[in-house]
Design a protein around this motif. Sequence first.
Motif, PDB file in Angstrom:
ATOM      1  N   LYS A 385       5.639  37.044   6.985  1.00  0.00           N
ATOM      2  CA  LYS A 385       5.492  36.090   5.881  1.00  0.00           C
ATOM      3  C   LYS A 385       6.864  35.727   5.344  1.00  0.00           C
ATOM      4  O   LYS A 385       7.823  36.502   5.431  1.00  0.00           O
ATOM      5  N   ASN A 423       0.373  28.914   9.044  1.00  0.00           N
ATOM      6  CA  ASN A 423       0.120  30.235   9.631  1.00  0.00           C
ATOM      7  C   ASN A 423       0.581  30.320  11.080  1.00  0.00           C
ATOM      8  O   ASN A 423       0.269  31.284  11.774  1.00  0.00           O
ATOM      9  N   ILE A 452      -6.859  31.572   6.758  1.00  0.00           N
ATOM     10  CA  ILE A 452      -5.930  30.613   7.366  1.00  0.00           C
ATOM     11  C   ILE A 452      -5.878  29.353   6.508  1.00  0.00           C
ATOM     12  O   ILE A 452      -6.881  28.687   6.292  1.00  0.00           O
ATOM     13  N   GLN A 464       3.297  32.159   7.338  1.00  0.00           N
ATOM     14  CA  GLN A 464       2.710  33.415   7.792  1.00  0.00           C
ATOM     15  C   GLN A 464       2.498  33.359   9.296  1.00  0.00           C
ATOM     16  O   GLN A 464       2.431  32.289   9.887  1.00  0.00           O
TER      17      GLN A 464
END
Length: 563
Positions: A385, A423, A452, A464
């Motif tokens: 992250k 993501n 997500i 992420q």
Amino acid sequence: GRYSMLPRHVQRLGRDCIAHWNGSQILALNSPIPNCMRWAGHYPWASFPLPVPADFSANWRIPPFFGPWRQFQNCNWQLDNFMRSCCFHLPNPSMKSEGEEPLTKKRKLSDQHGNSAPEEGTNLPNQQEESGLSVAQIEEKHSSKKGTVKRHWEYFCPHSRTMKIFENKQTDQSNTESEAKFDFTVMSYNILSQNLLEDNSHLYKHCRQRLLFWAYRFPNILQEIKQLDADVLCLQEVQEDHYRTEIKSSLESLGYHCVYKMRTGRKPDGCAICFKTSKFSLISSNPVEFFRRDIPLLDRDNVGLVLLLQPRFHCKTNAAICIANTHLLYNPRRGDIKLTQLAMLLAEIASVAPQKDGTFCPIIICGDFNSVPGSPLYRFIKEGKLNYEGLSIGKVSGQEQFPRGQRILSIPIWPKKLGISQNCVYEIKQQQKEENAGEKLEAAKLDKSQEIVIASEKLSSKLQHHFKLSSVYSHYFPETGIPEVTTCHSRSAVTVDYIFYSAVSDDDAAQPGAEDSFHGGLKLLGRLALLTEKDLWTVNGLPNENNSSDHLPLLAKFRLIEW
């Protein structure tokens, strides 16, 4: 006036006999002597031929201390016969292990080189022994005496939670256990494209010119690969013509199957993944091009390569390992491009690594990331992250202490039409997955899909990815805190090369926080130790006589663990 004590004919010889050498002129007396040309390095004279013509009229004279001209004319001028005891002194081009750093480094490391190494060849018997050898043989004989920096293996000891040094690779496992385990080694190595070397010659002013020729470098690189004998090779800066004519065939003769992806622009190099066919079989090969004509941000020609390999041993039928290799953009002031290229690579891995049960197979990511340890990009890879709100693009990679690029990263970094979410997964594939599943999605999978965040739904400054990865190397020597180094040239000595892997939850060598969303995992058994900047400058940095790239090869040993 300078030589008034010498005979008149000797004075005249030293004053009037001046040799003018151009590219088309060769000094020939009784037998030819190769051109000795001046080059713009730290060493003013080189005793090896260079392709650049030079005019010696201003700085080279036939030595004035020979005998009469007839005696001088009849002497044997073959280069092989000029030893250190001869009047016409040609320096030995073999690299000394100490005392030949570039001037910028000598001042910095003056305390390390208080005593210079004694010159070789002062022993008369040795000179007589060498008189019948060629220059190449003499250089080989002298270079064999030169000191080299030895890299040792470090094996992880689970009982003490520390890395222990063993000279023998088999120290960490018994013979009974090895039959039931699948152990393999992975190397990441930037071999330095010859084209890039010549385009950036200012980085190699500390090197002797002959060490920079591909004809000298490739045998050294191939010898390193042979000696380290890795089961998987992840190579960067592999020049296409050299790969086609030499590298591929040489590696195939060593039992490797090679997959290559060339860069998309004018730079004729790329990435290659080579694996031992005795250990793996190829399931799929997935090249990644970071250039997108329709997206101005992605105007660079870097590439990546993702392979799915199946181990050749008795295990579950769906056992696989995902190997990724890349070389991210160098430019320290374009962190926005670096993060986008990394997101594209991670999205491809996320599409290749999933297994039928929804978990990921073990993953290894190698490459030259052009980012230093502790930088935001490095932390994003390891922690999974990154909140980049307010982050300057010049600080993403940490390559510059005082970055000049102070523009703040935009939110989002890349446009929606790239098709990759925050993501780091492909949005289209994610949407198709949800549509195909429909109402039959299980509650657990539904919860996971809700986590997500699609970039089109919400603008977020948080990146992420699904893989919390561990680094094979710790980047600092624990006893001293001195940084490890993976590349060293005239401008810098830092770590930019990495091997990241998905560790099993009980791997003591892994960093805390590794996820359990994998089908099995990898246990780090050992690694080939890196060196410090001080170590490398004792052998004149990189490249040098024995190491023919400006990067060190990284090597790790893993054990595949299945649940």
